[in-house]
Design a protein around this motif. Structure first.
Motif, PDB file in Angstrom:
ATOM      1  N   LEU A 179       0.830  -1.221   0.000  1.00  0.00           N
ATOM      2  CA  LEU A 179       0.000   0.000   0.000  1.00  0.00           C
ATOM      3  C   LEU A 179       0.852   1.254   0.000  1.00  0.00           C
ATOM      4  N   HIS A 216     -20.042  23.873   5.245  1.00  0.00           N
ATOM      5  CA  HIS A 216     -20.262  22.817   6.241  1.00  0.00           C
ATOM      6  C   HIS A 216     -18.973  21.991   6.377  1.00  0.00           C
ATOM      7  N   MET A 248     -18.281  18.939   6.838  1.00  0.00           N
ATOM      8  CA  MET A 248     -18.228  17.680   6.067  1.00  0.00           C
ATOM      9  C   MET A 248     -17.983  17.972   4.586  1.00  0.00           C
ATOM     10  N   VAL A 249     -18.626  19.022   4.086  1.00  0.00           N
ATOM     11  CA  VAL A 249     -18.434  19.413   2.686  1.00  0.00           C
ATOM     12  C   VAL A 249     -16.980  19.868   2.485  1.00  0.00           C
ATOM     13  N   PHE A 274     -14.332  19.129   4.355  1.00  0.00           N
ATOM     14  CA  PHE A 274     -13.413  17.999   4.520  1.00  0.00           C
ATOM     15  C   PHE A 274     -13.361  17.158   3.242  1.00  0.00           C
ATOM     16  N   THR A 275     -14.547  16.841   2.710  1.00  0.00           N
ATOM     17  CA  THR A 275     -14.600  16.003   1.502  1.00  0.00           C
ATOM     18  C   THR A 275     -13.909  16.705   0.334  1.00  0.00           C
ATOM     19  N   LEU A 299     -10.104  16.766   0.872  1.00  0.00           N
ATOM     20  CA  LEU A 299      -9.561  15.407   0.724  1.00  0.00           C
ATOM     21  C   LEU A 299      -9.433  15.038  -0.749  1.00  0.00           C
ATOM     22  N   PHE A 300     -10.482  15.336  -1.521  1.00  0.00           N
ATOM     23  CA  PHE A 300     -10.439  14.906  -2.922  1.00  0.00           C
ATOM     24  C   PHE A 300      -9.651  15.864  -3.819  1.00  0.00           C
ATOM     25  N   LEU A 319     -12.227   9.755  -9.872  1.00  0.00           N
ATOM     26  CA  LEU A 319     -12.915   9.720  -8.579  1.00  0.00           C
ATOM     27  C   LEU A 319     -12.860  11.101  -7.901  1.00  0.00           C
ATOM     28  N   MET A 361     -16.047  13.442  -6.996  1.00  0.00           N
ATOM     29  CA  MET A 361     -16.351  13.703  -5.585  1.00  0.00           C
ATOM     30  C   MET A 361     -16.347  15.196  -5.265  1.00  0.00           C
ATOM     31  N   LEU A 420     -19.615  16.505  -6.524  1.00  0.00           N
ATOM     32  CA  LEU A 420     -20.733  16.135  -5.646  1.00  0.00           C
ATOM     33  C   LEU A 420     -20.691  16.922  -4.339  1.00  0.00           C
ATOM     34  N   ALA A 421     -19.494  17.131  -3.818  1.00  0.00           N
ATOM     35  CA  ALA A 421     -19.375  17.812  -2.532  1.00  0.00           C
ATOM     36  C   ALA A 421     -19.630  19.310  -2.646  1.00  0.00           C
ATOM     37  N   SER A 422     -19.137  19.909  -3.741  1.00  0.00           N
ATOM     38  CA  SER A 422     -19.257  21.375  -3.810  1.00  0.00           C
ATOM     39  C   SER A 422     -19.970  21.833  -5.079  1.00  0.00           C
TER      40      SER A 422
END
Lengths: 313, 59
Positions: A16, A47, A49-50, A52-53, A56-57, A108, A112, A115-117
């Protein structure tokens, strides 16, 4: 494929961590940091969570472009000491695996972020990956000594994407953050190239040091540092700037200009005498330069949001 | 003696476990994001080829 090859055991099966190393973790840390600051200094709340996502992506997208860069550059990575231990030249991951991994993660990451923003942020991320892999890696890097000047744009997009995640549009502040990284990249890499010259020339990468020589590179470093300093200090007077940022920019750019001047004022003979001490010092300074500038932007925003001393308005 | 489990399988188990955890993490993120998007109160109803009174602007 023969039956025998089906049962061939690869003793150096990738782990990995080999795939993780394909993502250029150190570059990703800068991407996370600048994209996060771009998002946090924006005047629109997001938000957690938004946020963070999205961050991250954005980081995964940047990492994916790193994997695609390693896939394309495996031949020159094997020649350079600094990059010879990367997963592909080290034989841990095959070029095909790196290509598939990079393409899958790119797709991906863009989906993502969309979708998040919003679609603009996702589009900017897609363009960043395209710019880094196709324009810089496949085109400019082996073709022109101005490779890192234009290629630096790829590394400058993350704070702009962070800003767009929050606000949904590109504004002057987002362009300012982009320009700060864009103008910082050439002196940062050229300072490195001055004391890593042999590596680049062995690999056939037309670094400015190889094509135009050290004296020209030294002048270029100083010229870009002047433009960078003017821009970095001027940014203090935008809506995301403030007194903390102004003070940080004045001190850091003063030191950076002084270092760049000293680099320009000496020649290779003098540099060899002290093993490129000044060049190495300026390179090290350039590493913390961005972290401190973006950190100061965040500090001003934080103080402003707490109703304390920070920002101009 | 026939070795039932090759050393390679042990290494691959660790890798597979890692991939599994990453996939679970991805599912968690997509789920969490979905919950946030729905609870934020954005209009989730879109055009669906039939008249949607909810989407029509009130005069």
């Amino acid at each position: 494929m023969t039956d025998a090859s089906l049962y061939t055991v690869r003793t150096d099966d990738p782990e990995l961590k080999d795939y993780f190393n394909l993502l250029k973790p150190r570059v990703m840390s800068l991407v996370v940091f600048t994209a996060l600051i771009g998002l946090l200094v924006a005047p629109v709340g997001v938000h957690p969570m938004v946020g963070f996502t999205a961050i991250l992506f954005i980081a995964i997208g940047a990492g994916a472009s790193g994997a695609l860069n390693m896939w394309w550059d495996a031949d020159i990575d094997a020649v350079m000491r600094r990059t010879a231990k990367r997963p592909i030249p080290a034989g841990k991951v095959t070029p095909g695996e790196a290509l598939g991994f990079g393409l899958a993660l790119s797709g991906l990451a863009v989906i993502m972020v969309a979708l998040a923003s919003n679609l603009l942020a996702a589009g900017l991320l897609a363009f960043t990956i395209f710019f880094y892999v196709v324009i810089y890696t496949m085109g400019l890097k082996r073709w022109t000594p101005q490779n890192i000047v234009i290629g630096g744009a790829a590394g400058a997009f993350p704070p702009m994407i962070g800003w767009v995640v929050a606000t949904g549009s590109v504004s002057v502040e987002a362009i300012c953050m982009f320009m700060l990284i864009f103008l910082w990249t050439p002196p940062h890499f050229w300072a490195l190239a001055l004391f890593m010259k042999d590596d680049f020339s062995n690999a056939g990468v037309p670094m400015l040091t190889v094509t135009h020589g050290h004296p020209s590179t030294r002048r270029h470093i100083f010229a870009y540092s002047v433009v960078l300093a003017i821009f970095a200090v001027g940014m203090a007077f935008t809506s995301i700037g403030g007194p903390i940022y102004l003070l940080t920019a004045l001190v850091l750019n003063g030191l950076f200009l002084q270092g760049a001047w000293r680099i320009m004022a000496r020649d290779t003979e003098m540099a060899l005498a002290d093993d490129y001490a000044i060049e190495k010092k300026v390179f090290k300074l350039s590493l913390i330069y961005l972290f401190l500038h973006f950190g100061a932007l965040f500090t001003d925003t934080l103080l402003k949001s707490l109703g304390l001393w920070g920002g101009w308005i | 003696m026939i070795q039932v489990e090759h050393e390679m399988h042990q290494r691959r188990r660790g890798r597979n476990l890692g991939v599994g955890l990453l996939l679970v993490g991805l599912i968690g993120i997509v789920f969490g994001l979905s919950v946030v998007k729905v609870t934020l109160g954005h209009n989730v109803e879109k055009f669906d080829h039939v008249r949607r009174p909810m989407l029509e602007q009130t005069e």
